[in-house]
Scaffold this active site. Structure first.
Site, mmCIF file in Angstrom:
data_model
loop_
_atom_site.group_PDB
_atom_site.id
_atom_site.type_symbol
_atom_site.label_atom_id
_atom_site.label_comp_id
_atom_site.label_asym_id
_atom_site.label_seq_id
_atom_site.Cartn_x
_atom_site.Cartn_y
_atom_site.Cartn_z
ATOM 1 N N LYS A 127 -4.029 71.909 21.313
ATOM 2 C CA LYS A 127 -2.626 71.510 21.129
ATOM 3 C C LYS A 127 -2.452 70.819 19.768
ATOM 4 O O LYS A 127 -1.446 71.026 19.089
ATOM 5 C CB LYS A 127 -2.177 70.582 22.256
ATOM 6 C CG LYS A 127 -2.105 71.231 23.633
ATOM 7 C CD LYS A 127 -1.021 72.286 23.771
ATOM 8 C CE LYS A 127 0.325 71.696 24.086
ATOM 9 N NZ LYS A 127 1.335 72.754 24.372
ATOM 10 N N TYR A 141 -8.420 71.379 25.512
ATOM 11 C CA TYR A 141 -6.961 71.496 25.590
ATOM 12 C C TYR A 141 -6.299 70.648 24.499
ATOM 13 O O TYR A 141 -5.456 71.127 23.740
ATOM 14 C CB TYR A 141 -6.482 71.044 26.976
ATOM 15 C CG TYR A 141 -4.998 70.837 27.103
ATOM 16 C CD1 TYR A 141 -4.132 71.921 27.094
ATOM 17 C CD2 TYR A 141 -4.455 69.558 27.226
ATOM 18 C CE1 TYR A 141 -2.757 71.735 27.209
ATOM 19 C CE2 TYR A 141 -3.090 69.367 27.345
ATOM 20 C CZ TYR A 141 -2.241 70.454 27.336
ATOM 21 O OH TYR A 141 -0.889 70.268 27.450
ATOM 22 N N ALA A 155 2.564 77.303 27.331
ATOM 23 C CA ALA A 155 1.266 76.719 26.969
ATOM 24 C C ALA A 155 0.211 77.198 27.952
ATOM 25 O O ALA A 155 0.530 77.627 29.067
ATOM 26 C CB ALA A 155 1.346 75.194 27.006
HETATM 27 N N1 LIG Z 1 3.035 69.343 32.615
HETATM 28 C C1 LIG Z 1 2.613 68.264 31.992
HETATM 29 O O1 LIG Z 1 2.235 67.272 32.611
HETATM 30 C C2 LIG Z 1 2.609 68.220 30.485
HETATM 31 C C3 LIG Z 1 2.178 67.047 29.822
HETATM 32 C C4 LIG Z 1 2.187 67.017 28.436
HETATM 33 C C5 LIG Z 1 2.623 68.115 27.716
HETATM 34 N N2 LIG Z 1 3.018 69.238 28.381
HETATM 35 C C6 LIG Z 1 3.466 70.392 27.603
HETATM 36 O O2 LIG Z 1 4.811 70.641 27.958
HETATM 37 C C7 LIG Z 1 5.086 72.031 27.824
HETATM 38 C C8 LIG Z 1 5.788 72.545 29.077
HETATM 39 O O3 LIG Z 1 4.957 72.284 30.202
HETATM 40 P P1 LIG Z 1 5.421 72.642 31.690
HETATM 41 O O4 LIG Z 1 4.944 71.548 32.561
HETATM 42 O O5 LIG Z 1 6.856 73.023 31.702
HETATM 43 O O6 LIG Z 1 4.511 73.925 31.949
HETATM 44 P P2 LIG Z 1 4.633 75.041 33.092
HETATM 45 O O7 LIG Z 1 5.505 74.588 34.196
HETATM 46 O O8 LIG Z 1 3.245 75.499 33.399
HETATM 47 O O9 LIG Z 1 5.370 76.235 32.349
HETATM 48 C C9 LIG Z 1 4.743 76.966 31.337
HETATM 49 C C10 LIG Z 1 5.601 78.166 31.034
HETATM 50 O O10 LIG Z 1 4.993 78.944 30.002
HETATM 51 C C11 LIG Z 1 4.878 80.299 30.424
HETATM 52 N N3 LIG Z 1 3.748 80.878 29.718
HETATM 53 C C12 LIG Z 1 2.443 80.541 29.845
HETATM 54 N N4 LIG Z 1 1.697 81.278 29.000
HETATM 55 C C13 LIG Z 1 2.559 82.088 28.325
HETATM 56 C C14 LIG Z 1 2.417 83.068 27.313
HETATM 57 N N5 LIG Z 1 1.197 83.401 26.824
HETATM 58 N N6 LIG Z 1 3.520 83.708 26.847
HETATM 59 C C15 LIG Z 1 4.743 83.410 27.336
HETATM 60 N N7 LIG Z 1 4.957 82.483 28.296
HETATM 61 C C16 LIG Z 1 3.873 81.834 28.789
HETATM 62 C C17 LIG Z 1 4.726 80.219 31.929
HETATM 63 O O11 LIG Z 1 5.048 81.419 32.550
HETATM 64 P P3 LIG Z 1 4.202 81.881 33.877
HETATM 65 O O12 LIG Z 1 4.251 80.704 34.824
HETATM 66 O O13 LIG Z 1 4.939 83.084 34.345
HETATM 67 O O14 LIG Z 1 2.811 82.151 33.372
HETATM 68 C C18 LIG Z 1 5.762 79.114 32.233
HETATM 69 O O15 LIG Z 1 7.069 79.652 32.184
HETATM 70 C C19 LIG Z 1 3.740 72.699 27.487
HETATM 71 O O16 LIG Z 1 3.647 72.856 26.098
HETATM 72 C C20 LIG Z 1 2.710 71.672 27.927
HETATM 73 O O17 LIG Z 1 1.511 71.753 27.177
HETATM 74 C C21 LIG Z 1 3.042 69.311 29.743
#
Ligand SMILES: NC(=O)c1ccc[n+]([C@@H]2O[C@H](COP(=O)([O-])OP(=O)(O)OC[C@H]3O[C@@H](n4cnc5c(N)ncnc54)[C@H](OP(=O)(O)O)[C@@H]3O)[C@@H](O)[C@H]2O)c1
Length: 278
Positions: free
Chosen positions: A123, A119, A54
């Site tokens: 989503k 954002y 994301a």
């Molecule tokens: N974190 C929160 O608090 C939260 C809350 C609600 C929902 N979410 C959702 O939960 C999901 C997972 O979040 P997370 O916290 O695990 O996020 P994260 O730690 O930032 O990980 C995101 C991953 O996506 C990869 N990525 C980003 N852009 C990309 C692209 N264009 N193509 C391929 N890979 C890409 C990143 O790789 P690089 O790091 O190498 O760029 C990383 O591996 C997301 O959909 C997010 O919107 C998160």
């Protein structure tokens, strides 16, 4: 079972890799960019595609809505299309920020979304683009994710609070924003169980309960065995580019109906501290 995991280096992706069994291919962002249609067109030979990627810097999305829509909506749509064409199951992850917070009680799946930020809009667009295909797909909304493998150098919210307390620093945390912070390990386990049900659709998957960030931080220190004061503050003291909902706790109602129960937010902290120490 052959699974393509996108976003495998992130918090949730790493929790999935640590917990799911089966053959999981998790290409890096560099080798598989979901914004590259040519890369997406090569997803052959998988039974499932799970998208944890994301563009989720919420404040940056305000000034870069095109980039937010590219990754969070259009790329998700293309992934869904490729999966649908191959009859492959698709799971993608969304957010509590699709809600405006006015309900003032935990949101269930049937509540009407109304995002306040670019954002959140991007989503929600991603969700709707998947749902319109009526395919073998799961959309998982979650909230406040933290994992033992946080890729960000700052660490998780819990890590920062613990470090500040150990350093004897003054800690001030907002006490008027209510959420359902979710341990990535618990989220990953529930997502796996959900995939096995084949009950496709939209699900809220969060640690159970609603809590302010202040209460959450206090519990984290208590469970870490640290006695240090935290000052509760109002979110009006915390300026940011994007407007966030003041209440975005989610209830995992549909998940519960399938017999999948989520540990509480306090159990999430305890599991996080235990897993981090092991
Ligand atoms: N974190 C929160 O608090 C939260 C809350 C609600 C929902 N979410 C959702 O939960 C999901 C997972 O979040 P997370 O916290 O695990 O996020 P994260 O730690 O930032 O990980 C995101 C991953 O996506 C990869 N990525 C980003 N852009 C990309 C692209 N264009 N193509 C391929 N890979 C890409 C990143 O790789 P690089 O790091 O190498 O760029 C990383 O591996 C997301 O959909 C997010 O919107 C998160």
């Amino acid at each position: 079972m052959k699974i393509l995991l996108i976003g495998g280096s992130g918090q949730l992706g790493r929790a999935i890799l640590a917990r799911w069994t089966g053959e999981i291919l998790a290409p890096s962002h560099e080798t598989f960019d979901i914004n590259d249609p040519a890369a997406i067109a090569t997803i052959d030979g998988f039974d499932m595609v799970v998208n944890c990627a994301a563009f989720h810097n919420v404040d940056t999305c305000e000034s870069q809505p095109e980039a937010a829509f590219a990754t969070n909506a259009l790329a998700v749509d293309r992934l869904a299309a490729e999966c649908h064409e191959r009859a492959v199951t698709f799971m993608t992850v969304s957010t509590d920020y699709v809600f405006d917070g006015r309900k003032g009680a935990p949101y269930v799946e049937s509540d009407c979304p109304h995002p306040l930020s670019a954002y959140g809009v991007s989503k929600l667009a991603g969700e709707l683009l998947v749902e319109r295909r009526n395919m073998k797909a799961f959309v998982v909304r979650t909230c406040g994710v933290y994992g033992t493998n946080a890729s960000r150098s700052k660490g998780t919210f819990i890590d920062r609070v613990i470090t500040q307390a150990k350093n004897g620093e003054k800690i001030r945390i907002v006490n008027d924003v209510v959420v359902s912070p979710t341990y990535a390990g618990h989220l990953a386990e529930a997502m796996r169980k959900l995939l096995d049900t084949e009950a496709y659709g939209l699900y809220h998957v969060c640690n159970a309960g609603a809590v302010t960030w202040y209460e959450f931080a206090k519990k984290a220190l208590e469970l870490a065995g640290i006695d240090h004061p935290i000052e509760p503050i109002s979110s009006s003291e915390w300026k940011a580019a994007a407007v966030r909902p003041a209440y975005s706790a989610l209830a995992s109602e549909k998940l519960g109906a399938l017999g999948i129960t989520m540990p509480t937010w306090a159990e999430g902290i305890a599991a996080y501290l235990r897993d981090k120490a092991s």
